[in-house]
Structures are given as structure tokens and as C-alpha cells.
Enzyme design. Structure first.
Site, PDB file in Angstrom:
ATOM      1  N   THR A  55       0.811  -1.216   0.000  1.00  0.00           N
ATOM      2  CA  THR A  55       0.000   0.000   0.000  1.00  0.00           C
ATOM      3  C   THR A  55       0.846   1.268   0.000  1.00  0.00           C
ATOM      4  OG1 THR A  55      -0.155  -0.032   2.416  1.00  0.00           O
ATOM      5  CG2 THR A  55      -1.895  -1.139   1.179  1.00  0.00           C
ATOM      6  N   GLU A  56       0.228   2.336  -0.493  1.00  0.00           N
ATOM      7  CA  GLU A  56       0.878   3.640  -0.588  1.00  0.00           C
ATOM      8  C   GLU A  56      -0.069   4.718  -0.079  1.00  0.00           C
ATOM      9  OE1 GLU A  56       2.340   4.297  -4.539  1.00  0.00           O
ATOM     10  OE2 GLU A  56       3.608   2.493  -4.513  1.00  0.00           O
ATOM     11  N   GLU A 116      -6.422  -6.613   4.681  1.00  0.00           N
ATOM     12  CA  GLU A 116      -6.450  -7.663   3.645  1.00  0.00           C
ATOM     13  C   GLU A 116      -7.699  -7.560   2.767  1.00  0.00           C
ATOM     14  OE1 GLU A 116      -3.803  -9.040   3.304  1.00  0.00           O
ATOM     15  OE2 GLU A 116      -2.841  -9.503   5.202  1.00  0.00           O
TER      16      GLU A 116
END
Length: 387
Positions: free
Chosen positions: A125-126, A365
């Protein structure tokens, strides 16, 4: 159809339960409040071989079945869900490396990952890309025998201990569709330009760090490309996240179990109007609902895990289990707090921590709403049959 555990699984669960009751339950509340890293608990998990859960025996791991994998996260989360996060990210990454890595990569990393001498996580993730992983902006440009990586990752569990850290990047930013240009690089912790810049404050999920990671002109040898072929990174990550959903479902069961245990004990011990509050019908109704939600979530989680042991694709099953179990954790935590009344809001009681830990499972998730659409599309396409 057998809904029970076999002898080996029961013995494994008993060993885990004794470890959790001895090493985690007595310290969890105080250590969380102090912000103390659980070094001693991590050492205990190493001694039990838990860092090698998903690693094949040929590389020194346990090669555990997926029901035993679920049991591990259930029992640890019953004691302290944040501890399960340390093992969870490590296991997702180790599974991905064991299933998609080159033989050279497996030989290089898996034996030490199995013992916990090395630990790992996964950087997907970012700041601007969570659910939409194809929207990542971290780029790896080929330069001779290396890739040069630039970008920022967020919410990375184990970031300060991961070596290597698998990082999802775009090796071909112009590819259409975007996933064809995505790859995973195994970035070693001492790489120049690799920096863990900040620990992110959180409502719950304490005990393990969640960090921002910045990569500035990090040179990564081409030999560190997971599987040795560009363009497979998203598929590699998503396949590993199926195991991640099993561990999130199992963590949820652990939180729900602890919430139920605390509520049941309090209902027996707390008196009001001349008797235990468990004699009141309103309390009885909540306890019954908690028990039904808990056991339903447990059975669905074990079912999904057993389907994975059968070697079938089980994104629908793992998604269903994750949805059901995480919703059970939320409802059980809330009902436990209600049964405790004002004491449930106190940091001196366990239910306050459970109430803060439970929401993560409906987000991590894959959010539950996204997973509902995944399950529905699979059903509509005839890829999964419920009968």
C-alpha cells in the site's frame, strides 16, 4: 464431513494455548499501554518455530497445514492481536517467496526466515493506493544489472525488522492494463536510500509497528526480482493475500473468543439487584448471540483453511470467512463492552483493548465491502457454488 481437529492439530493448539496463557495474556495490557515492543514474546514464537509455519520442511520450516495456520493466529490473537500481526506479515511474505521465488531466492532466504533469524513483511500500500493496488506510483527503472526504485509505502508491518522486504513496484508504468507492468522486488534492509521514516499512530493493533517506508534511488539487483520475470507482481501478491485473509479471519476468531470469555466471566461474577447479572434475560440474550457468532466464524474459518489444504483456488471461501469472522469480532467486542457496562470503558479491563483491536479486521487484507463484491461476482460467474 468432519468438523473436528485431528490429534496433531489438537496437540498443536494446546501447545499454543499454554504459550499464550503463560507469555502473552499476563503482560499484554501493560505492555500495550507502555508502548513496549514484545521482544520476549517474539523470542518465544521463534522457539516454537512459528516463523516457519508456511515454509516447506525442505527449507527448515514446519510446512504446517492451513487449519494449524489458522489455529496459530486464533490463539495468539486471543492473547494480543497485535502480536499476531508480527507473525502475519512475515507469513504472507514467506508464503509468497516459497511459492513464487526462484530456487536461488528460496535457498538464500527461506532457511533463516523459517527460524526467525530473518524476518520479513510486505510493502504493497501507498499514501494514494490501498484497495486500488494498480494505482501505486512506486517505480523501478532498469539500469544495467539493477533496478532503481523510487516511491513511498504506508502501513508496513514489520518495516523496522524486515530483511528482505518485498516491495510492489511498477517496472513498466505504461503497461495496459496496469497489472502487467507490476513486479515485486526483494529489497534488503541495508540498501542505500531505503528508509523507515515514521511509525504511524493507531487506535488499536499495538505491539507491532506500522510504518511509512521511503525508497529514494534504491538500487536493487535484478536477481532480487521475485520469480525472475517482470509483470507478475500483482498476481503474486494477490495469491499470497488469500493466506492473509485466513490469518485475518483467524485473528478475528481469537478476538471474538476473548471478548466472549471476558463477558461470560463478568456475567457470572458481577452482581446487581441481589444476584449475578447473568441471571438477567438481557445479558443472556447477548451471551447467546456472542456464542453463535463466535462458533459460526470459527467453523467458516476452518472450512476456508481446509479448502486451501485441498489445493483449490479459494478466494471466495477466504473472503467469506474473513467477512464473517471480522464482523463477529466487531459484534462480540461491542457486546462484551455492553455487558461490562462502565467497566468496559476502563483501560483496567481487557474489553477496552478488544474494542479497539476489532475494527482493523474489517479493513485489513481487503475491506469487507470490497470482499463482498468479490464474493458476489464469483457467485454470479458460477466460479463458486454454495450448496
Amino acid at each position: 464431513m468432519d468438523f473436528g481437529l485431528n490429534d496433531e492439530q489438537r496437540l498443536f493448539r494446546q501447545t499454543l494455548r499454554e504459550f499464550v496463557d503463560r507469555e502473552i495474556v499476563p503482560v499484554a495490557r501493560d505492555w500495550e499501554r507502555e508502548g513496549r515492543y514484545p521482544t520476549e514474546i517474539v523470542a518465544g514464537m521463534r522457539e516454537l518455530g512459528l516463523f516457519g509455519l508456511v515454509i516447506p520442511e525442505e527449507y527448515g520450516g514446519l510446512g504446517a497445514d492451513n487449519v494449524s495456520f489458522a489455529l496459530t493466529f486464533e490463539e495468539i490473537s486471543r492473547g494480543w492481536m497485535g502480536i499476531a500481526g508480527i507473525l502475519g506479515s512475515h507469513s504472507v511474505s514467506s508464503w509468497m517467496l516459497a511459492h513464487h521465488g526462484t530456487e536461488e531466492q528460496k535457498q538464500k532466504y527461506l532457511p533463516e526466515l523459517a527460524t526467525g533469524a530473518r524476518r520479513t513483511g510486505i510493502a504493497l500500500t501507498e499514501p494514494g493506493a490501498g484497495t486500488d493496488l494498480q494505482g501505486i506510483t512506486t517505480v523501478a527503472k532498469r539500469d544495467g544489472d539493477d533496478y532503481v526504485v523510487n516511491g513511498t509505502k504506508m502501513w508496513i508491518t514489520n518495516a523496522r525488522y524486515a530483511d528482505p522486504l518485498p516491495v510492489l513496484v511498477k517496472t513498466d508504468p505504461a503497461a495496459a492494463p496496469a497489472h502487467r507492468g507490476m513486479s515485486i522486488l526483494l529489497v534488503e534492509a541495508d540498501s542505500a536510500g531505503f528508509e523507515v521514516t515514521a511509525d504511524i499512530g493507531k487506535l488499536g493493533y499495538k505491539g507491532t509497528e506500522s510504518c511509512e517506508v521511503v525508497l529514494t534511488d534504491v538500487r536493487v539487483p535484478a536477481s532480487q526480482l521475485l520469480g525472475g520475470v517482470e509483470g507478475r507482481g500483482l498476481q503474486q501478491a494477490l495469491s499470497a493475500l488469500e493466506t492473509g485473509r485466513i490469518n485475518i479471519a483467524a485473528r478475528s476468531v481469537g478476538v471474538a473468543q476473548r471478548a466472549y470469555d471476558e463477558a461470560l466471566r463478568y456475567a457470572r461474577e458481577r452482581t446487581a439487584f441481589g444476584g449475578p447479572i447473568g441471571e438477567f434475560q438481557a445479558i443472556q440474550l447477548r451471551l447467546a448471540e456472542m456464542a453463535v457468532a463466535l462458533q459460526s466464524a470459527r467453523l467458516m474459518t476452518y472450512w476456508a483453511a481446509s479448502r486451501m489444504d485441498e489445493g483449490v483456488r479459494m478466494d471466495t471461501e477466504s473472503g467469506m470467512a474473513k467477512i464473517a469472522a471480522s464482523e463477529a469480532a466487531l459484534s462480540c467486542a461491542m457486546d462484551a463492552m455492553r455487558i461490562h457496562g462502565g467497566y468496559g470503558y476502563s483501560t483496567e479491563f481487557e474489553v477496552e483493548r478488544l474494542y479497539r483491536d476489532a475494527p482493523l479486521m474489517s479493513i485489513g487484507e481487503g475491506t469487507n465491502d470490497v470482499l463482498r463484491t468479490v464474493v458476489a461476482k464469483s457467485l454470479l460467474a458460477g466460479k463458486a457454488v454454495i450448496s
